[in-house]
Each structure stands twice: as C-alpha cells, then as structure tokens.
Write an enzyme that holds these catalytic residues in place. Sequence first.
Site, mmCIF file in Angstrom:
data_model
loop_
_atom_site.group_PDB
_atom_site.id
_atom_site.type_symbol
_atom_site.label_atom_id
_atom_site.label_comp_id
_atom_site.label_asym_id
_atom_site.label_seq_id
_atom_site.Cartn_x
_atom_site.Cartn_y
_atom_site.Cartn_z
ATOM 1 N N HIS A 86 6.255 8.408 -28.036
ATOM 2 C CA HIS A 86 5.213 9.223 -27.400
ATOM 3 C C HIS A 86 5.278 10.688 -27.828
ATOM 4 C CE1 HIS A 86 2.498 10.754 -24.344
ATOM 5 N NE2 HIS A 86 3.431 11.610 -23.967
ATOM 6 N N GLU B 48 7.616 17.399 -25.477
ATOM 7 C CA GLU B 48 6.907 17.818 -24.266
ATOM 8 C C GLU B 48 7.326 19.223 -23.843
ATOM 9 O OE1 GLU B 48 4.417 16.587 -22.728
ATOM 10 O OE2 GLU B 48 4.284 14.475 -23.289
ATOM 11 N N GLU C 43 -5.792 16.878 -11.275
ATOM 12 C CA GLU C 43 -6.339 17.153 -12.603
ATOM 13 C C GLU C 43 -7.839 17.426 -12.576
ATOM 14 O OE1 GLU C 43 -6.327 14.877 -16.798
ATOM 15 O OE2 GLU C 43 -4.344 15.008 -15.888
ATOM 16 N N LYS D 185 5.452 22.892 -15.276
ATOM 17 C CA LYS D 185 4.634 21.778 -14.797
ATOM 18 C C LYS D 185 4.461 21.831 -13.287
ATOM 19 C CE LYS D 185 3.843 16.842 -15.055
ATOM 20 N NZ LYS D 185 4.202 15.548 -15.667
ATOM 21 N N ASN E 71 -2.370 18.181 -21.025
ATOM 22 C CA ASN E 71 -2.762 17.164 -22.014
ATOM 23 C C ASN E 71 -2.789 17.709 -23.438
ATOM 24 O OD1 ASN E 71 -3.150 15.110 -20.085
ATOM 25 N ND2 ASN E 71 -5.209 15.868 -19.623
ATOM 26 N N HIS F 93 -2.365 10.415 -28.365
ATOM 27 C CA HIS F 93 -2.480 9.057 -27.835
ATOM 28 C C HIS F 93 -3.178 8.138 -28.823
ATOM 29 C CE1 HIS F 93 -1.947 9.736 -23.197
ATOM 30 N NE2 HIS F 93 -0.804 9.748 -23.864
ATOM 31 N N HIS G 275 -2.299 15.546 -26.532
ATOM 32 C CA HIS G 275 -2.378 14.138 -26.136
ATOM 33 C C HIS G 275 -3.673 13.455 -26.564
ATOM 34 C CE1 HIS G 275 1.050 15.347 -23.790
ATOM 35 N NE2 HIS G 275 1.210 14.137 -23.299
ATOM 36 N N ARG H 229 -4.773 21.380 -14.514
ATOM 37 C CA ARG H 229 -3.768 20.405 -14.938
ATOM 38 C C ARG H 229 -4.112 19.761 -16.279
ATOM 39 N NH1 ARG H 229 -0.572 15.896 -11.200
ATOM 40 N NH2 ARG H 229 0.623 15.000 -12.911
ATOM 41 N N LYS I 205 1.888 11.331 -11.365
ATOM 42 C CA LYS I 205 1.094 10.388 -12.154
ATOM 43 C C LYS I 205 1.896 9.112 -12.394
ATOM 44 C CE LYS I 205 -2.160 13.147 -14.875
ATOM 45 N NZ LYS I 205 -2.595 13.476 -16.255
ATOM 46 N N ARG J 145 0.813 -1.226 0.000
ATOM 47 C CA ARG J 145 0.000 0.000 0.000
ATOM 48 C C ARG J 145 0.840 1.267 0.000
ATOM 49 N NH1 ARG J 145 -2.818 -3.249 3.839
ATOM 50 N NH2 ARG J 145 -4.775 -4.066 2.966
#
Length: 337
Positions: free
Chosen positions: A251, A177, A223, A213, A231, A238, A234, A227, A135, A113
């Site tokens: 990517h 990026e 997000e 960032k 993206n 993606h 993306h 935030r 993330k 955990r």
Amino acid sequence: MKLTMQTKTAGYDIILERGCIKQISSYINLDRKVFILTDQNIPSVWVDAVKEQCPNAYVHRVPGGEDSKSMSTFEEVLSACLDFHMSRKDLLIALGGGVIGDLGGFVAASYMRGIDFMSIPTTTLSQIDSSIGGKTAINLGKVKNIVGAFYHPKLVLIDFDTLSTLPERQKINGLAEAIKAGLIRDAKLFELFEEDNYEDHLEEIIYRSLCMKRDVVQQDEKEANLRKLLNFGHTIGHGIETYYDLKTYLHGEAVTMGMFYFITSDEVKERLKNICIRLGLPVTANYDIEKVYEITTMDKKAAEGSISTVWVDEPGKSYIKDLPQEEILEILKNNKI
C-alpha cells in the site's frame, strides 16, 4: 507518551510506550471474553503476550495480506465471534497491521451492531496511520475499502518494540504514510526523512504523524472536507495497487508513486525522489495508464463524474481540488518525475 482523540462521536487514548503490550489491563478491562484477531505473519511472542493477560481469550488467525480484507474472511471472523459466544459486553483486539485493523474494526462495528474493540498496531503503516481515525473497511472485488463503517476503537496501544520483528520492506512501506503526513501538513516531519538515518527519528516520526492525523480527524470526523487531505497520493496510488492485483506493490509503495502526480513543484518532487531512493521506495512503475485510470473512476473518492484530489505546492501545505474524472487521465499521461 499519550495522545487523546476526541471527536463528536467518540473519545479514546492512544498510548505510545515501549512495553505497553504487556500491560494492557492497566488501560482497559480484560475481565470478559476477549477475541484476539491477528494474522499468520504476526510472531507468537506478541500474540502470547496479549493472550496471557486475558482470563478468557480466543485467538483467531487469518492469512496475512490484503486478500484477508474480503467478504469471505469477514464472514469467517463473524462466525468465529458467534461460536465464541461473544456478547455486546465483550472485547475484540485487533493485533497486527492495517489489514487486521481494518477487518477487526469492521467486524466489531457489525457484530451485534457494535462491540468494544481496541487496536494494537504492529507495523509502521498501522502505527503511523491506519490505527486511528475510525475508518474500518474491507475490499469488494478489485475495489479497495469500498465496504465499511466509521467505528472508533476504545483504545490504541502503540508499542515500538513490536517493530523489532517487522521485515524491513514492511517497515519502509509504512513510512510512506509519514512522508505523506509531512508533505500535507508538517514540513518538519518531511525534513526528518532528509536526515542521514530515519531510524534515529522513528519514534518522533510516528508521534508527529499521529498528531497530524488526530488534529485533522478531530476537525472532520466523517471526511466532509478537511479529512480528504489524508488521501494525498491515494487517488492514483490505489489505482496502481489494484492494477497489480494488490500483490506486487504494498500500500505505502503504491501511495508513494501516487504522490508524485499531485506535487506542483519540481524541486519538491526531486526532494521526494531522493528520499524514496534512500529508503528503497518505488518512484514509478510500468503500468497501463488507461487501466489505472479506469480503476480510479471506481474508487469511493469518485462521485458524479468528479474526483477530489489533493495537491502539494511545498512541504506542509496542501489543498483539495475537485476535478472532472477525465482530467485524471491527462494527469496520468503528463506526469514527469
């Protein structure tokens, strides 16, 4: 240089310094079991530099590439942590690019955990973007980053020297990026790519990207709204990346193509196109529009028939607009570069 990330749930330092990979114990406790997660493409010089500083370390290498962000590899790494008898007091070091950072962070979030982890990003993509923000994720089937958690590292060490062993295509891939960061919130950063040689400004590019960032994440950790700006490119990027089975385009290359769809100014599109040509980043590709659209509707950014999209009118200024999913298909059909 040092930046500090402070969110509602976590605080940690981001060290940017040549040679810091050889001084890890100056920043974090290594007098415990240390699980070093890396991939088969990371040169031994960096792996050995980390391992030699740890009295009790285990190195686990996974195959390089996006395929390692899978359920099977996730289980493999968790089992290796268990075999190493890792406890909640121990440390996982993610040494590598974005894949290792995402995978390692999710393992650390899940094992018992939650155990400590730190990130040592060795690619421009991970140094510029994915190593901070909390993330962590793996892919499920053909859907990128759909299984994961928000889980912050205890420390991020960015050693610019590690980029010396990075293949040129991977180096350029990560710069996408940074271009994104400039377009959405830092016009000066975008302009650095219009200079003759980006290499002359690489450390500043990485630093400014991280500052951007960090500032966004500190305002919106999970997000909820702001935030989502990160993206940019993306949504369709993606889709393109997945359409080619996460193999043909890296990517950053796919995100670059995705950005063109959401720039409203022809002048800015032309400036971005010129940067891409100079760097060798793709501008477009021959993909099946209907299939790319279908993939975007499965993306985690799609919810209840709408998708949050990010738009840029001029460098440094961006905004979020929720669109019905079907409008994405029209955007795909009508884009002109």
